[in-house]
Design an enzyme around this catalytic site. Structure first.
Site, PDB file in Angstrom:
ATOM      1  N   TYR A  10      -0.999  -0.713  10.267  1.00  0.00           N
ATOM      2  CA  TYR A  10      -1.340  -0.963   8.716  1.00  0.00           C
ATOM      3  C   TYR A  10       0.072  -0.622   8.044  1.00  0.00           C
ATOM      4  O   TYR A  10       0.532  -1.554   7.162  1.00  0.00           O
ATOM      5  CB  TYR A  10      -2.489   0.020   8.302  1.00  0.00           C
ATOM      6  CG  TYR A  10      -2.755  -0.498   6.973  1.00  0.00           C
ATOM      7  CD1 TYR A  10      -3.272  -1.870   6.338  1.00  0.00           C
ATOM      8  CD2 TYR A  10      -2.663   0.518   5.714  1.00  0.00           C
ATOM      9  CE1 TYR A  10      -3.464  -2.096   5.124  1.00  0.00           C
ATOM     10  CE2 TYR A  10      -3.016   0.349   4.449  1.00  0.00           C
ATOM     11  CZ  TYR A  10      -3.512  -1.049   4.245  1.00  0.00           C
ATOM     12  OH  TYR A  10      -3.692  -1.299   2.890  1.00  0.00           O
TER      13      TYR A  10
ATOM     14  N   SER B  59       0.885  -1.000   0.122  1.00  0.00           N
ATOM     15  CA  SER B  59      -0.030  -0.179   0.037  1.00  0.00           C
ATOM     16  C   SER B  59       0.969   1.292  -0.016  1.00  0.00           C
ATOM     17  O   SER B  59       1.931   1.253   0.555  1.00  0.00           O
ATOM     18  CB  SER B  59      -1.077   0.005   1.210  1.00  0.00           C
ATOM     19  OG  SER B  59      -1.338   1.343   1.424  1.00  0.00           O
TER      20      SER B  59
ATOM     21  N   PHE C 292      -8.485   3.105  -3.788  1.00  0.00           N
ATOM     22  CA  PHE C 292      -8.885   2.181  -4.652  1.00  0.00           C
ATOM     23  C   PHE C 292     -10.527   1.763  -4.297  1.00  0.00           C
ATOM     24  O   PHE C 292     -10.785   2.024  -3.307  1.00  0.00           O
ATOM     25  CB  PHE C 292      -8.359   0.888  -4.931  1.00  0.00           C
ATOM     26  CG  PHE C 292      -7.162   0.839  -5.842  1.00  0.00           C
ATOM     27  CD1 PHE C 292      -7.713  -0.011  -7.191  1.00  0.00           C
ATOM     28  CD2 PHE C 292      -6.289   1.560  -5.902  1.00  0.00           C
ATOM     29  CE1 PHE C 292      -6.704   0.190  -8.166  1.00  0.00           C
ATOM     30  CE2 PHE C 292      -5.246   1.639  -6.822  1.00  0.00           C
ATOM     31  CZ  PHE C 292      -5.344   1.011  -8.153  1.00  0.00           C
TER      32      PHE C 292
END
Length: 263
Positions: A169, A156, A202
């Site tokens: 994350y 990411s 996205f």
């Protein structure tokens, strides 16, 4: 490597980026094993493709479950050529917030699914790829330099531009990024390529659940094109990676040139 008749194993293949990859692979004539916690939604598999698809309920961070998914590919389709790791979770939690310190169990779970799960699938898929041999070798027409397998991991842009609340994350995706080159080097002698895609913002189920005005605002933050990325664009890049034998050991940002702000 040709996509036609190759065998894909796609984690997180029931929704989002993984589902788009499944659709791309099937359209190209490949066979696909979907490894996910939930099966694909009804109607997601083209009516002419059921015999080329298998689903395995899979927790990617569990050794036995991951091995079972690999085994289904070999048992059902006779080989394994491509692994796409698209399974992942994206919690938001500050290191120190109004509810106190970041929960350690949520940090561990994020690392377990996104990083350990990616590594677990990769390490178990490789022996199956090696045992499968180079596509086309049985016919005597295999290129001696051709890839014997391809692994596409998903990171990411948070690995580089982690926002407030993304410590867990970003750490998990940063690990996937850092693992890319040494994994490619480890597997070079087996002629297995390893690449990572780092998507930006996205149209995934998580984002599509936000109010439309929030989605529009996020899209406008992308320099060009000023919109959310489409899962089919991620899948298209996977297809190019598989087909381009000189791509290896690289992390590719797919983000419309966005650089994330702190929040």
């Amino acid at each position: 490597m040709q996509l036609t008749d190759s065998v894909f194993l796609v984690t997180g293949g029931s929704s989002g980026l993984g589902a788009a990859t499944v659709q791309m692979a099937l359209a190209a004539g490949a066979r696909v094993v979907i490894a996910d916690l939930a099966p694909p939604r009804e109607g997601a598999i083209p009516p002419d493709a059921p015999e080329r698809v298998a689903f395995v309920a899979t927790n990617v961070s569990d050794e036995a479950a991951a091995q079972a998914a690999v085994d289904v590919a070999v048992q059902r389709f006779g080989r394994l050529d491509v692994l796409v790791n698209a399974a992942g979770i994206g919690p938001a939690e500050k290191i120190h917030g109004k509810n106190g310190p970041h929960r350690l169990d949520s940090f561990r779970r994020t690392i377990e699914v996104n990083l350990v799960g990616t590594f677990n699938m990769m390490r178990l898929a490789v022996p199956a790829m090696v045992a499968s041999g180079t596509p086309g070798a049985a016919n005597g027409d295999a290129d001696p330099h051709a890839s014997q397998g391809v692994i596409v991991n998903t990171a990411s842009v948070a690995a580089f531009d982690g926002q407030i609340g993304q410590a867990a994350y970003a750490a998990s995706k940063g690990g996937v990024v850092a693992m890319t080159l040494p994994a490619a080097r480890d597997l070079a002698r087996d002629r297995i390529r390893v690449l990572t895609i780092a998507p930006g913002i996205f149209e995934t189920p998580m984002l599509l659940g936000l109010p439309q005005e929030v989605q529009d605002s996020l899209g406008r933050s992308v320099p060009h094109p000023a919109r959310l990325g489409r899962p089919a664009e991620y899948a298209s890049l996977v297809g190019h990676i598989v087909g381009n034998d000189y791509l290896n050991g690289e992390v590719i940002r797919l983000d419309g040139a966005i650089r994330m702000a702190p929040k």
